[in-house]
Design an enzyme around this catalytic site. Structure first.
Site, short mmCIF file in Angstrom:
data_model
loop_
_atom_site.label_atom_id
_atom_site.label_comp_id
_atom_site.label_asym_id
_atom_site.label_seq_id
_atom_site.Cartn_x
_atom_site.Cartn_y
_atom_site.Cartn_z
N GLU A 172 0.81 -1.39 0.08
CA GLU A 172 -0.06 0.04 -0.10
C GLU A 172 0.91 1.33 -0.24
O GLU A 172 0.86 1.96 0.84
CB GLU A 172 -0.88 0.06 1.21
N GLU A 356 -5.42 -8.62 1.02
CA GLU A 356 -6.09 -8.55 2.17
C GLU A 356 -7.56 -8.09 1.84
O GLU A 356 -8.04 -7.41 0.95
CB GLU A 356 -5.54 -7.10 2.79
C1 GBH Z 1 -4.66 -1.99 5.65
O1 GBH Z 1 -4.65 -0.89 5.19
C2 GBH Z 1 -3.21 -2.31 6.17
O2 GBH Z 1 -2.62 -3.04 5.09
C3 GBH Z 1 -3.14 -3.32 7.28
O3 GBH Z 1 -1.92 -3.27 7.78
C4 GBH Z 1 -4.35 -2.78 8.22
O4 GBH Z 1 -4.07 -3.59 9.45
C5 GBH Z 1 -5.64 -2.88 7.51
O5 GBH Z 1 -5.81 -2.32 6.46
C6 GBH Z 1 -6.80 -2.77 8.52
O6 GBH Z 1 -6.87 -1.28 8.80
O7 GBH Z 1 -6.19 6.55 10.51
O8 GBH Z 1 -8.38 7.47 9.81
O9 GBH Z 1 -6.63 8.33 8.62
C7 GBH Z 1 -5.98 -0.37 4.46
C8 GBH Z 1 -6.16 1.06 4.23
C9 GBH Z 1 -5.50 3.09 4.93
C10 GBH Z 1 -7.19 1.85 6.11
C11 GBH Z 1 -5.24 4.18 5.85
C12 GBH Z 1 -7.17 3.00 7.17
C13 GBH Z 1 -6.10 5.30 7.62
C14 GBH Z 1 -7.43 5.96 8.36
N1 GBH Z 1 -5.92 1.81 5.23
N2 GBH Z 1 -6.49 4.26 6.62
S1 GBH Z 1 -6.82 7.06 9.41
#
Ligand code: GBH
Length: 447
Positions: A172, A356
């Site tokens: 990502e 994922e």
């Molecule tokens: C994945 O990202 C990750 O690869 C994984 O490590 C993680 O555990 C999983 O999702 C579940 O979250 O902090 O409110 O700004 C998924 C895409 C992009 C989702 C960043 C959360 C941050 C939201 N992620 N986003 S915030």
């Protein structure tokens, strides 16, 4: 109208890969053991205020010590593949120069243990734990970091390249760039849009250089990149703003990797997320970079959590229910839309993996996670539907195998199909794990 599943179970192709995934910083703990150096996530988590519950990533799910019983857990679930990440600071503790044999040995034991049990390793090289000394030199805003990554990748190809595995370069790049560099919610918490733009290009360059290193190493197995993608639906007459958001959410990563070009509307004032100066971005892209970035891959790894929607003023709106994660608009048909779109718009793309897909628990600590069973079932039905229409999808990994350190949410948001008691580190499969085992045995998803 909405698609309805057939009354009979939907079968997956023979040999379909059934996995579950974790990442190093989220599960390993033991952050100061066996010569590991500090990463930007150690620094970020230790700084007050960044993590909801003040947890630090240590011990997380203590997987560095419990790896062997975790392998037995995977066997009991019937997984045919396990996706994990290598902690760069265990391999190259200061980010450049000397390698750390004890770190390499840990992953050798893990990979051998998987192979012995007939479980295919899927190895992510970078899942956000950048060695801190590299961040001190600018991190992903520094072009040199891409070269350091390729050197580290070459060490791993040398160490494990005899094993038939799936390698994923960067997890990502969008999240690191948008949330860690443009934003402040993830490490390193820079909060600067131009830094976000630089982090996009340099991570993609790092990916391309690592693919080159993989080919040069003669390692067996496959390689690709893991991109989090989401369909963006227009609300009302929002075709143009939706297309622009799609550029910054999806095409900014897909186009360079698969087509060797950058879309011209992904970065700028009115784009979805990255409000950086397009000229700053263009200046970073040197002759030959896009050729490196578009080096042919063996797989494209897709991470799917939900959809986005924008209205005609370009604002993000909510069309579907959000999960307890807050940011996640759950819509299983979006997975079908995404997979079929990839086939349509990127006919030269390599075979796909979903590396994922998941949701956090509604009730903290619950074992009877019926909501997750529904989520997984509906998404697997849409995956099977897409395969039925010719999408070359080869495997699926539920996120996550274990409850773990959920970044800024710390230990408060549980994504595992297996419950972890963080006091005792005891593992207990949830209802979703039992259900998923049944899917694996049947190689089919029932309605
Ligand atoms: C994945 O990202 C990750 O690869 C994984 O490590 C993680 O555990 C999983 O999702 C579940 O979250 O902090 O409110 O700004 C998924 C895409 C992009 C989702 C960043 C959360 C941050 C939201 N992620 N986003 S915030």
């Amino acid at each position: 109208g909405p698609w309805t599943p057939p009354a009979e179970p939907m079968a997956f192709p023979k040999g379909f890969v059934w996995g579950s995934a974790t990442s190093a910083f989220q599960v390993e703990g033991s952050t100061a053991v066996d010569g590991r150096g500090p990463s930007i996530w150690d620094t970020f988590a230790q700084a007050p205020g960044n993590i909801d519950d003040g947890s630090t990533g240590d011990p997380a799910a203590d997987h560095y010590r419990l790896w062997e019983s975790d392998l037995e857990l995977m066997v009991s679930l019937g997984l045919t593949s396990y996706r994990f990440s290598v902690a760069w600071p265990r391999i190259v503790p200061t980010g450049s120069g000397a390698t750390n044999q004890r770190g390499i040995d840990f992953y050798r034991r893990l990979v051998d243990g998987l192979v012995d049990r007939g479980i295919r390793p899927a190895i992510t090289l970078y899942h956000w734990d950048l060695p801190q000394p590299l961040q001190d030199a600018g991190g992903w805003t520094n072009r040199e970091t891409a070269s350091r990554f390729a050197e580290y990748a070459a060490v791993m190809f040398e160490a494990l390249g005899d094993v038939d595995a799936t390698w994923l370069t960067i997890n990502e790049p969008k999240t690191t760039a948008y949330v860690g560099y443009a934003g402040t919610e993830h490490a390193p918490g820079a909060g600067d849009a131009d830094q976000g733009a630089a982090a996009v290009h340099h991570q993609l360059l790092a990916h391309g250089l690592a693919v080159q290193a993989f080919r040069d190493s003669g390692a067996v197995g496959d390689i690709g990149i893991a991109l989090n993608l989401q369909p963006i639906y227009p609300v009302g007459q929002a075709q143009k703003p939706a297309a622009r958001a799609d550029s910054s959410e999806n095409r900014l990563f897909l186009d360079p990797v698969l087509l060797g070009t950058y879309p011209d509307d992904a970065i700028g004032d009115r784009s979805g997320q990255l409000h950086a100066d397009p000229a700053t971005f263009t200046a970073l892209v040197k002759d030959g970079d896009l050729e490196i970035i578009s080096a042919p891959c063996d797989v494209l790894a897709v991470q799917y959590y939900g959809v986005g929607a924008v209205n005609d003023s370009g604002s993000w709106v909510q069309l579907y229910p959000t999960s307890p994660a807050g940011w996640q608009q759950v819509h299983a048909e979006g997975l079908y839309d995404l997979l079929t779109r990839l086939k349509r718009d990127y006919p030269g793309a390599p075979p796909l993996l979903i590396t994922e897909n998941g949701i956090p628990d509604v009730r903290a600590g619950a074992i009877d996670d019926d909501d997750r069973v529904v989520f997984l079932r509906e998404h697997l039905q849409q995956a099977a539907r897409a395969i039925g229409e010719g999408v070359d999808l080869r495997g699926y990994y539920a996120w996550s195998l274990l409850d773990n350190f959920e970044w800024a949410r710390g230990m408060t948001q549980r994504w595992g199909i297996v419950h972890v008691d963080f006091d005792t580190q005891e593992r207990t499969p949830k209802a979703s794990a039992d259900w998923y085992s049944g899917v694996i045995t049947a190689n089919a998803v029932a309605p």
